[in-house]
Scaffold this motif. Structure first.
Motif, PDB file in Angstrom:
ATOM      1  N   CYS A  28      62.071  48.436  49.718  1.00 50.16           N
ATOM      2  CA  CYS A  28      63.499  48.199  49.484  1.00 50.16           C
ATOM      3  C   CYS A  28      64.267  48.875  50.620  1.00 50.16           C
ATOM      4  O   CYS A  28      64.019  48.598  51.774  1.00 50.16           O
ATOM      5  CB  CYS A  28      63.886  48.752  48.115  1.00 50.16           C
ATOM      6  SG  CYS A  28      65.605  48.435  47.694  1.00 50.16           S
ATOM      7  N   ASP A  29      65.141  49.809  50.289  1.00 49.30           N
ATOM      8  CA  ASP A  29      65.909  50.495  51.320  1.00 49.30           C
ATOM      9  C   ASP A  29      65.517  51.969  51.457  1.00 49.30           C
ATOM     10  O   ASP A  29      66.262  52.761  52.007  1.00 49.30           O
ATOM     11  CB  ASP A  29      67.412  50.350  51.069  1.00 49.30           C
ATOM     12  CG  ASP A  29      67.847  50.917  49.730  1.00 49.30           C
ATOM     13  OD1 ASP A  29      66.986  51.369  48.957  1.00 49.30           O
ATOM     14  OD2 ASP A  29      69.052  50.894  49.447  1.00 49.30           O
ATOM     15  N   GLY A  30      64.338  52.312  50.977  1.00 50.12           N
ATOM     16  CA  GLY A  30      63.835  53.678  51.135  1.00 50.12           C
ATOM     17  C   GLY A  30      63.159  53.862  52.480  1.00 50.12           C
ATOM     18  O   GLY A  30      62.927  52.911  53.227  1.00 50.12           O
ATOM     19  N   SER A  31      62.815  55.103  52.780  1.00 50.90           N
ATOM     20  CA  SER A  31      62.236  55.402  54.092  1.00 50.90           C
ATOM     21  C   SER A  31      60.748  55.739  54.041  1.00 50.90           C
ATOM     22  O   SER A  31      60.144  55.959  55.086  1.00 50.90           O
ATOM     23  CB  SER A  31      62.997  56.571  54.732  1.00 50.90           C
ATOM     24  OG  SER A  31      62.918  57.711  53.888  1.00 50.90           O
ATOM     25  N   ASP A  32      60.145  55.767  52.847  1.00 47.50           N
ATOM     26  CA  ASP A  32      58.740  56.165  52.723  1.00 47.50           C
ATOM     27  C   ASP A  32      57.947  55.138  51.923  1.00 47.50           C
ATOM     28  O   ASP A  32      58.482  54.479  51.033  1.00 47.50           O
ATOM     29  CB  ASP A  32      58.648  57.534  52.032  1.00 47.50           C
ATOM     30  CG  ASP A  32      59.357  58.609  52.839  1.00 47.50           C
ATOM     31  OD1 ASP A  32      58.860  58.940  53.929  1.00 47.50           O
ATOM     32  OD2 ASP A  32      60.419  59.091  52.394  1.00 47.50           O
ATOM     33  N   ALA A  33      56.651  55.034  52.244  1.00 46.71           N
ATOM     34  CA  ALA A  33      55.759  54.107  51.558  1.00 46.71           C
ATOM     35  C   ALA A  33      55.552  54.546  50.109  1.00 46.71           C
ATOM     36  O   ALA A  33      55.607  55.734  49.803  1.00 46.71           O
ATOM     37  CB  ALA A  33      54.413  54.053  52.282  1.00 46.71           C
ATOM     38  N   PRO A  34      55.311  53.591  49.200  1.00 46.47           N
ATOM     39  CA  PRO A  34      55.135  53.934  47.788  1.00 46.47           C
ATOM     40  C   PRO A  34      54.078  55.006  47.536  1.00 46.47           C
ATOM     41  O   PRO A  34      54.296  55.924  46.744  1.00 46.47           O
ATOM     42  CB  PRO A  34      54.733  52.605  47.138  1.00 46.47           C
ATOM     43  CG  PRO A  34      55.294  51.564  48.035  1.00 46.47           C
ATOM     44  CD  PRO A  34      55.224  52.150  49.421  1.00 46.47           C
ATOM     45  N   GLN A  35      52.934  54.908  48.212  1.00 47.87           N
ATOM     46  CA  GLN A  35      51.869  55.890  47.994  1.00 47.87           C
ATOM     47  C   GLN A  35      52.289  57.286  48.464  1.00 47.87           C
ATOM     48  O   GLN A  35      51.906  58.288  47.868  1.00 47.87           O
ATOM     49  CB  GLN A  35      50.544  55.468  48.639  1.00 47.87           C
ATOM     50  CG  GLN A  35      50.581  55.312  50.138  1.00 47.87           C
ATOM     51  CD  GLN A  35      50.990  53.935  50.612  1.00 47.87           C
ATOM     52  OE1 GLN A  35      51.669  53.183  49.910  1.00 47.87           O
ATOM     53  NE2 GLN A  35      50.591  53.583  51.821  1.00 47.87           N
TER      54      GLN A  35
END
Length: 67
Positions: free
Chosen positions: A35-42
């Motif tokens: 989405c608009d975050g800066s880090d990967a889900p894991q």
């Protein structure tokens, strides 16, 4: 890494709430690179775990053109 503590919820067992039985720390409004975050889900999940979160929910903004 940003796990928004403003939207985090903490519940600790006490004499008035014996059904939980353990502390719960949760955030159900977390963004990732999907989405608009800066880090990967894991990476977000690993960081949240290291910060003591017991529950984590990812959220995003739906794009009508994505199927």
């Amino acid at each position: 890494m940003n796990i928004n503590n403003k939207t985090a919820v903490e519940v600790r067992p006490d004499d008035t709430n014996t059904t939980i039985g353990r502390s719960v720390r949760a955030n159900f409004h977390t963004h990732t690179t999907f989405c608009d975050g800066s880090d990967a889900p894991q990476d977000v999940a690993a960081y949240a775990y290291s910060m003591g979160f017991t529950h984590l929910g990812f959220s995003g903004h739906m794009d009508a053109d994505i199927h």
